[in-house]
Design an enzyme around this catalytic site. Structure first.
Site, short mmCIF file in Angstrom:
data_model
loop_
_atom_site.label_atom_id
_atom_site.label_comp_id
_atom_site.label_asym_id
_atom_site.label_seq_id
_atom_site.Cartn_x
_atom_site.Cartn_y
_atom_site.Cartn_z
CB CYS A 137 -0.92 -0.03 1.22
SG CYS A 137 -1.95 1.43 1.34
CB CYS A 140 -0.73 2.57 4.05
SG CYS A 140 -2.14 1.82 3.27
CG ASP A 141 3.10 1.37 4.44
OD1 ASP A 141 2.64 1.87 5.48
OD2 ASP A 141 2.92 0.18 4.11
#
Ligand code: NAP
Length: 315
Positions: A137, A140-141
């Site tokens: 992701c 997200c990261d």
């Protein structure tokens, strides 16, 4: 001891399909119970801007879209509970959902469990997954990889989208693909390949994520499938974007699935399963379109089917 109550309709999953089914069955006064799994809101919560959901000419944040759907479902009387369905008994009536901590009885069931990211299975991937440099992701990261080199594995729209998103943070993004052209839509492929920070690594498969000893990714070894030559990409992050696996296992003995595990609906319907009163919707039953809007459409169809079935068989 009092016997457990029987739900009118239980919806399994909180992605676009599940929440749309909840809005429709809620508005039909069926008081739906939605079972929430490990990724509330589904795959869209891991995406950045959604530009192709009708009604949002300026795009909408994926998390925001799911939150809107959830609020809309709640407004019409949807109840949400955390539960992991482990197996089902669809021969019984009412239908039985066997969860880790209880058994839920339901007159009708809508399965909208979506799909999970596929992993490559190469050495180092599992060991360095989650906080150690391997992830699925970018949204997200991605921000953890400011001014670092990263690699994205895959050649579809997800890989192109992840690679483009990562250019906001990373110094360089290697796009590792096993063939010599991207599967991604032309617009996404053109955008990705034209970006100065993205380098396509063609005809290459990943063979090992390096850095297990140190507990953090230090490189990605890839092999050229035409020449057999190995090369280590000096990256700190590896983003796996090679598609998804449908979350259908707990239901596979009761409902028909294809070779890839996707539900196969009854002929003449997109959502009717082999069991009366049990419906399937969204990415767990769709390996062709896999869009937020098509999942929402299937959720709507499943809800209307459930409503009609309950009207005929006594809600
Ligand atoms: P996908 O289209 O199935 O692409 C998966 C990619 O991973 C393919 O390029 C495939 O290679 C490669 N691959 C599969 N297994 C591999 C393995 N073991 N090792 C190395 N490479 C492997 O999946 P997706 O990109 O997640 O997209 C899924 C659907 O969502 C598509 O319909 C897509 O259009 C849609 N989507 C749309 C958007 C958007 O419109 N913004 C964004 C994301 C996704 P091959 O090409 O050789 O098969």
């Amino acid at each position: 001891m009092s016997s457990p109550s029987i739900e009118n309709v239980v919806i399994i999953g909180t992605g676009c399909a599940g929440l749309t089914a909840a809005i429709y069955t809620g508005r039909a006064n069926l008081s739906p119970l939605v079972l929430e799994g490990t990724l509330p809101g589904g795959q869209l919560t891991t995406t950045s801007e959604v530009e192709n959901f009708p009604g949002f000419p300026h795009g909408i944040d994926g998390f925001q879209l799911m939150d809107n759907l959830r609020q809309q479902a709640t407004k019409f009387g949807t109840r949400f509970e955390q539960a992991a369905v482990l197996s089902v008994d669809f021969d019984s009536s009412p239908r039985k959902l066997i969860c880790s901590d209880r058994v839920i009885l339901a007159k009708s069931v809508i399965i909208a469990t979506g799909a999970s990211p596929r992993m490559t299975g190469i050495p180092g991937e599992k060991e360095l997954y989650g906080g150690k440099g391997v992830t699925t992701c970018a949204t997200c990261d991605g921000a953890f990889y400011r001014k670092m080199d990263v690699a994205v594995i895959g050649g579809g729209d997800s890989a192109a989208e992840e690679a483009l998103f990562l250019t906001r943070f990373a110094s360089k993004v290697y796009l590792v693909h096993r063939r010599d052209s991207l599967r991604a839509s032309k617009i996404m492929a053109d955008r990705a390949l034209a970006h100065p920070k993205i380098e396509a690594v063609w005809d290459s498969v990943p063979v090992e994520v390096e850095g297990v000893q140190q507990g953090a990714v230090s490189g990605l070894k890839v092999r050229n499938v035409k020449t057999g030559a190995d090369r280590v990409l000096p990256v700190k992050g590896v983003f796996v974007a090679i598609g998804h696996i449908p979350n259908t296992k707990p239901f596979a003995s009761a409902l028909k699935t294809d070779d890839d595990g996707y539900f196969v609906p009854e002929l003449g319907s997109q959502v009717r399963s082999q069991v009366p009163g049990v419906y399937v919707a969204g990415d767990c039953a769709d390996h062709i379109y896999r869009q937020a809007i098509t999942a929402a459409g299937m959720g709507c169809q499943a809800a209307i089917e459930a409503e009609r079935w309950l009207a005929e068989h006594g809600a």
